[in-house]
Write a protein that holds these residues in place. Structure first.
Motif, PDB file in Angstrom:
ATOM      1  N   GLY A  45       0.813  -1.079  -0.046  1.00 18.21           N
ATOM      2  CA  GLY A  45      -0.243   0.021  -0.149  1.00 18.21           C
ATOM      3  C   GLY A  45       0.813   1.274   0.120  1.00 18.21           C
ATOM      4  O   GLY A  45       0.640   2.194  -0.856  1.00 18.21           O
ATOM      5  N   GLN A  88       0.682  -3.619  -7.073  1.00 12.91           N
ATOM      6  CA  GLN A  88      -1.019  -3.382  -6.869  1.00 12.91           C
ATOM      7  C   GLN A  88      -1.724  -4.544  -6.790  1.00 12.91           C
ATOM      8  O   GLN A  88      -2.896  -4.538  -6.153  1.00 12.91           O
ATOM      9  CB  GLN A  88      -1.338  -2.267  -7.746  1.00 12.91           C
ATOM     10  CG  GLN A  88      -2.708  -1.597  -7.264  1.00 12.91           C
ATOM     11  CD  GLN A  88      -2.674  -0.927  -5.850  1.00 12.91           C
ATOM     12  OE1 GLN A  88      -1.446  -0.843  -5.265  1.00 12.91           O
ATOM     13  NE2 GLN A  88      -3.711  -0.856  -5.152  1.00 12.91           N
ATOM     14  N   HIS A  91      -1.378  -6.325  -3.902  1.00 12.66           N
ATOM     15  CA  HIS A  91      -2.078  -5.487  -2.672  1.00 12.66           C
ATOM     16  C   HIS A  91      -3.770  -5.830  -2.648  1.00 12.66           C
ATOM     17  O   HIS A  91      -4.218  -6.299  -1.538  1.00 12.66           O
ATOM     18  CB  HIS A  91      -1.910  -4.163  -2.839  1.00 12.66           C
ATOM     19  CG  HIS A  91      -2.401  -3.266  -1.844  1.00 12.66           C
ATOM     20  ND1 HIS A  91      -1.983  -3.201  -0.299  1.00 12.66           N
ATOM     21  CD2 HIS A  91      -3.498  -2.392  -1.712  1.00 12.66           C
ATOM     22  CE1 HIS A  91      -2.673  -2.265   0.157  1.00 12.66           C
ATOM     23  NE2 HIS A  91      -3.573  -1.927  -0.502  1.00 12.66           N
ATOM     24  N   GLY A 145     -11.359  -0.446   1.479  1.00 13.85           N
ATOM     25  CA  GLY A 145     -10.381  -1.095   0.039  1.00 13.85           C
ATOM     26  C   GLY A 145     -11.479  -1.609  -0.743  1.00 13.85           C
ATOM     27  O   GLY A 145     -11.251  -1.547  -2.081  1.00 13.85           O
TER      28      GLY A 145
END
Length: 412
Positions: A45, A88, A91, A145
């Protein structure tokens, strides 16, 4: 059989919680998984935030007044070209995969949230406060998120600062909790014995599943979420990504048939402004300003790059074949020969975030960085940024500005 009228009816009573699954070993297994997983989530992050180059220009920084929390920021590199696609993707996919583990861990320690008295000592009171921050922060981070990934963000305020500041609060409480509890958790895992603990029910109910079976259930839930998320980064598996956006609706087929986040209609692009007679690229630098039509751009030396589009929501495309003018060649047109400077890029976009963006000098200088006119052998479609768009290796998708109108080279 009737319930025992003497049975505790309030969650503040230890006897209220009767599941035989709760105990230090079960909690320690889940906690150890989260220790590794949440650490990776936090690091990826922060890396994602650094990828936006927020110290470069205010338009890139969606989290103002970060102060000391920006101590780690660095100039984002351009290689390997799949870097942001990897970080990403990990993530978002890992975050969704860990949801069953997080929920199971919270369930396993819920009696402690209701324990009385609230604080037996100053140290115990501080531990309870850290626990509340841990639980509240964890739920906040995962909920915001997931909502952002689903393109259905409903919290008041911008996602970027809320998720960023929330991450620091959550991870600070998480780190403090790990320091206090990790030694005990590792001992529980080594000895695999259920010592006397406030999580063990004093009057446990009859078991319906073993602790090992419960862990398999949690693991199966995580495996299912992983299988229905990971395809967002793979063309072959994209239709299996049921719980993650594919980059908008089905993009269709053909050279422009790959994922799109913001369409021309959403960005309120006026077709009259992008026609051959109306559109001009305005390039400004050390020696002044030049205006170039698309035909004039196409007449400059053109180069090709095979690069993906990778979005903060976690989805990405495979490498697409882009063709256009190198950014460093455009910088040279306005007097920046040799080492090109940073560039500020403005779009015709009228709606949505990142209507303009700044790129660092290392991104401009990379020979793969283009003002693209074509993709996969065909003109860009309106949704992919016609008449021209930025494409830069390893950069978040929002920095690959579409419908480019103006480029200003120089100190930002």
């Amino acid at each position: 059989m009737r319930d025992d009228p003497r049975a505790p009816r309030l969650p503040t009573s230890p006897g209220f919680w009767r599941s035989p699954l709760r105990g230090p070993w079960f909690t320690s297994v889940l906690g150890t998984v989260l220790l590794a997983g949440v650490t990776v989530l936090f690091v990826t992050g922060l890396v994602s935030y650094a990828a936006y180059n927020p110290d470069l220009s205010p338009v890139n920084d969606k989290t103002p007044d970060k102060g000391l929390l920006g101590f780690y920021l660095f100039a984002w590199p351009t290689g390997p070209h799949w870097l942001y696609r990897l970080t990403q993707g990990v993530h978002v996919t890992l975050g969704i995969t860990l949801i069953p583990v997080l929920l199971a861990k919270l369930w396993s320690v819920v009696p402690r949230l209701f324990a009385l008295p609230p604080a037996r000592s100053l140290a115990h009171g501080l531990e309870r406060i850290s626990l509340l921050l841990l639980v509240g922060g964890g739920l906040f981070e995962f909920v915001t998120g997931v909502l952002n990934v689903q393109l259905d963000y409903v919290f008041p305020g911008s996602f970027y600062p809320l998720h960023f500041y929330g991450a620091w609060v959550f991870f600070a409480a998480f780190a403090a909790h790990a320091v206090l509890k990790a030694p005990m958790a590792f001992r529980n895992l080594r000895h695999r014995r259920e010592e006397k603990d406030d999580l063990v029910a004093p009057r446990p109910a009859e078991p319906t599943v073993s602790r090992r079976g419960a862990l398999w259930f949690v693991g199966g839930g995580s495996a299912l979420l992983f299988a229905t998320t990971v395809g967002q980064t793979s063309d072959a598996l994209r239709r299996t990504a049921l719980l993650a956006p594919h980059g908008g609706a089905d993009p269709g087929s053909g050279p422009n048939g790959f994922q799109i986040n913001k369409t021309a209609a959403y960005a309120r692009i006026d077709p009259a402004e992008t026609g051959a007679d109306a559109w001009r690229l305005v390039v400004t630098g050390r020696t002044g300003t030049v205006r170039l039509s698309r035909a004039q751009l196409a007449g400059l030396p053109l180069h090709s790059s095979a690069l993906p589009i990778a979005c903060v929501e976690g989805w990405s495309t495979s490498d697409q074949w882009w063709r256009g003018v190198r950014l460093r060649d455009l910088a040279a047109l306005v007097g920046h020969d040799g080492d090109p400077p940073d560039v500020f890029v403005e779009s015709l976009q009228r709606q949505g975030a990142f209507r303009s963006a700044a790129l660092r000098a290392n991104q401009v200088a990379d020979p793969r960085s283009l003002l693209a006119l074509y993709v996969n052998g065909e003109d860009l479609s309106p949704d992919h940024g016609h008449p021209a768009r930025i494409i830069v290796p390893a950069a978040p998708g929002v920095l690959n500005t579409k419908w480019v109108a103006r480029m200003t080279f120089g100190d930002l």
